[in-house]
Design a protein around this motif. Sequence first.
Motif, mmCIF file in Angstrom:
data_model
loop_
_atom_site.group_PDB
_atom_site.id
_atom_site.type_symbol
_atom_site.label_atom_id
_atom_site.label_comp_id
_atom_site.label_asym_id
_atom_site.label_seq_id
_atom_site.Cartn_x
_atom_site.Cartn_y
_atom_site.Cartn_z
ATOM 1 N N TYR A 58 35.458 5.133 9.870
ATOM 2 C CA TYR A 58 35.302 5.287 11.322
ATOM 3 C C TYR A 58 36.599 4.894 12.047
ATOM 4 C CZ TYR A 58 34.204 0.234 11.120
ATOM 5 O OH TYR A 58 34.243 -1.118 10.897
ATOM 6 N N ALA A 62 38.955 -1.703 10.140
ATOM 7 C CA ALA A 62 39.987 -2.639 9.678
ATOM 8 C C ALA A 62 39.294 -3.887 9.173
ATOM 9 C CB ALA A 62 40.918 -2.998 10.834
ATOM 10 N N CYS A 63 40.042 -4.703 8.485
ATOM 11 C CA CYS A 63 39.467 -5.907 7.896
ATOM 12 C C CYS A 63 39.654 -7.093 8.839
ATOM 13 C CB CYS A 63 40.153 -6.187 6.563
ATOM 14 S SG CYS A 63 39.324 -7.467 5.633
ATOM 15 N N LEU A 149 26.805 -4.062 1.009
ATOM 16 C CA LEU A 149 26.766 -3.355 2.297
ATOM 17 C C LEU A 149 27.109 -1.884 2.052
ATOM 18 C CD1 LEU A 149 28.829 -6.013 4.290
ATOM 19 C CD2 LEU A 149 26.405 -5.605 4.581
ATOM 20 N N PRO A 155 18.098 2.745 12.384
ATOM 21 C CA PRO A 155 17.060 1.994 13.098
ATOM 22 C C PRO A 155 15.774 2.816 13.206
ATOM 23 C CG PRO A 155 18.657 2.902 14.643
ATOM 24 C CD PRO A 155 19.152 3.243 13.266
ATOM 25 N N ILE A 157 13.724 4.124 15.473
ATOM 26 C CA ILE A 157 13.602 4.428 16.898
ATOM 27 C C ILE A 157 12.889 5.775 17.008
ATOM 28 C CG2 ILE A 157 14.848 4.969 19.022
ATOM 29 C CD1 ILE A 157 17.087 3.092 18.044
ATOM 30 N N GLY A 188 24.219 -0.599 18.614
ATOM 31 C CA GLY A 188 24.623 -1.769 17.827
ATOM 32 C C GLY A 188 25.907 -2.377 18.366
ATOM 33 N N THR A 189 26.042 -3.681 18.188
ATOM 34 C CA THR A 189 27.249 -4.403 18.631
ATOM 35 C C THR A 189 27.685 -5.391 17.543
ATOM 36 O OG1 THR A 189 25.828 -5.977 19.797
ATOM 37 C CG2 THR A 189 26.780 -4.203 21.121
ATOM 38 N N GLY A 190 27.601 -4.951 16.283
ATOM 39 C CA GLY A 190 28.038 -5.779 15.160
ATOM 40 C C GLY A 190 29.508 -5.524 14.835
ATOM 41 N N SER A 192 31.007 -3.480 12.837
ATOM 42 C CA SER A 192 31.456 -2.087 12.848
ATOM 43 C C SER A 192 31.567 -1.583 14.282
ATOM 44 C CB SER A 192 30.467 -1.199 12.067
ATOM 45 O OG SER A 192 30.329 -1.656 10.743
ATOM 46 N N ALA A 193 30.505 -1.794 15.070
ATOM 47 C CA ALA A 193 30.474 -1.263 16.437
ATOM 48 C C ALA A 193 31.649 -1.751 17.278
ATOM 49 C CB ALA A 193 29.156 -1.640 17.101
ATOM 50 N N LYS A 298 25.516 -15.567 13.682
ATOM 51 C CA LYS A 298 25.820 -14.225 13.181
ATOM 52 C C LYS A 298 27.310 -14.226 12.879
ATOM 53 C CE LYS A 298 22.583 -11.673 16.099
ATOM 54 N NZ LYS A 298 21.920 -10.687 15.257
ATOM 55 N N ARG A 299 27.767 -13.212 12.179
ATOM 56 C CA ARG A 299 29.190 -13.152 11.847
ATOM 57 C C ARG A 299 30.030 -13.232 13.133
ATOM 58 N NH1 ARG A 299 31.972 -11.450 7.281
ATOM 59 N NH2 ARG A 299 34.063 -10.698 7.729
ATOM 60 N N GLY A 348 24.133 -1.241 10.771
ATOM 61 C CA GLY A 348 24.232 -2.052 9.553
ATOM 62 C C GLY A 348 23.654 -1.403 8.309
ATOM 63 N N PHE A 349 23.304 -2.262 7.344
ATOM 64 C CA PHE A 349 23.006 -1.808 5.981
ATOM 65 C C PHE A 349 21.762 -2.498 5.435
ATOM 66 C CE2 PHE A 349 27.441 -1.502 6.964
ATOM 67 C CZ PHE A 349 27.811 -0.274 6.449
ATOM 68 N N TRP A 463 21.284 -10.373 9.710
ATOM 69 C CA TRP A 463 21.033 -9.653 8.458
ATOM 70 C C TRP A 463 21.147 -10.564 7.242
ATOM 71 C CZ3 TRP A 463 25.094 -9.399 4.998
ATOM 72 C CH2 TRP A 463 26.389 -9.438 5.481
#
Length: 512
Positions: A58, A62-63, A149, A155, A157, A188-190, A192-193, A298-299, A348-349, A463
């Motif tokens: 995506y 990045a890490c 992961l 989701p 929905i 989502g706002t994790g 990745s998002a 959370k992370r 997520g996963f 998660w």
Amino acid sequence: MTSSPFRGTAPTRVDHLVVGAGFSGLCAAIKLQEDGETDFLVVEKGDEVGGTWRDNTYPGAACDVPSQLYSFSFAPNPDWSMSFSQQPEIQAYLRRVAAESGTLDRFAFRTRLEDARWDDAAQEWVCRLSGDATGEVRSRTLVLGAGGLSEPKLPEIEGLADFEGELFHSARWDHSVDLAGKRVAVIGTGASAIQIVPEVQKVAGHLDVYQRTAPWVIPRNDRRYSAVERAALRRVPGLQKAYRTAIYWARETYVPAFTWQPKIAWPAKKLALANLRLGIKDPDLRARATPSYQIGCKRILISNTYYPALDADNADLVTDRIARVTDRAVVTADGTERPVDVIVVATGFYTTELPITEHVTGRTGRTVAETWREHGMAAYKGTTVPGFPNLFFIVGPNTGLGHSSMVFVIESQVQYLREAVRAMRAGRYGAVEPTERATRRWNAALQRRMKRTVWSTGGCSSWYLDAHGRNTITWPRTTASMRASLSRFDQAAYDVAPDQTGSTPTREDVSA
Ligand code: NAP
């Protein structure tokens, strides 16, 4: 795309079958080879090595672990261009390490492990493969490096499946969809998002970000390495190792804040709130983006661009719950309908019910998934499981980290695998299996420690927690202690069976 040497029928027997060709599978292959354990097959459902770094393409991927630490200790890379690497550079690194390792001739790409069944009489795993390599392969050990992961979770929905615009998961990005000028929704706002949102906001006509829980976001202290720095890392003996070690120990100092006394994370909280103030001018938006739980639960995310993107004129942060999706819009619980062309699902996963565990059947005829269904995931030292002889998880239960590099964990678990294989060779064992008692004691101690961690007390749901509310994902101690516990094969915790088939050569035979 990498060509598979095993197009057609797979070999009928190998000493070690490794599932997955990400950091885990690649590390296992390289280290087994280093020990003279050259008779292995790595099966990988994707087209090439890379795992999560192959799948997550995506924009903005990045890490969030420093480059020097997020790489194999045995394959340092003085050429990282940034202090936090971007996905294409990590993927290129993994491709290069794989190519230079001389192991790729034993990788079968586009190949799935359909199922694996323990054959107690033969003391072997009977593995059925499909794809480029098909057929039945028998193996003495089965190494699962399929990733924690790797299976995207959509989701639940109402109406999502009937949406008539474009829809894709963050880990399956559809690069054929041009987002320029489009109305885009990100759910989502994790981790990745928050990387996706700033990139999409730059090009989209309008962006709606659907937030269920606000994340804590601290600044990303990323920078480009200068040519001088890179030359020094390449040429000055010991410099890169010392730099990596310094990063490692600096990160270890974060552990008490996660596992012992969350209040001491106040500097991180201050930093995150300053990041929020700096990034968002609109007070109402700022309030809605402020997390209501303890930092670290959370992370902790890192970004300099997420908050400014939310504050941009073409973006809205939607905090009302999504009620349903229609053929062309997202409808929230308050009845508002927001028309949209593209939905990006960054939800997520599957983490606490790993799909691969449905396909592995042990000594008692039950799958790993069935064994774990009642009480949740649990392994001995995150690696081995009673009832499943000669099975080794890489990134297994309770090996996840909130503060440091998973590559360190992977190398630690692969070391344990090597030690177990060495012990099997030395003792001519056909099967090694952790005892129920050792596994129970290990997990009881682990869950006792877990009680006071921020993941349990921080007032969030994440998660890391399974359906029973138990944290089966993260490691509640330092990574140094994890490494120590995995540094030798502790045979006393195992039931070992002599090789009944006479097919286990000793170490001397292997290296001859
Ligand atoms: P994630 O952390 O699980 O985030 C999923 C997001 O989707 C959360 O904001 C969650 O909200 C939301 N969500 C889930 N179901 C939803 C629903 N039904 N309706 C609305 N919102 C929903 O997944 P991820 O962002 O893909 O990250 C997973 C992990 O991958 C990370 O924690 C990290 O370990 C790793 N990762 C690392 C990096 C990096 O190194 N930079 C980047 C990406 C991913 P709630 O918070 O309310 O549950």
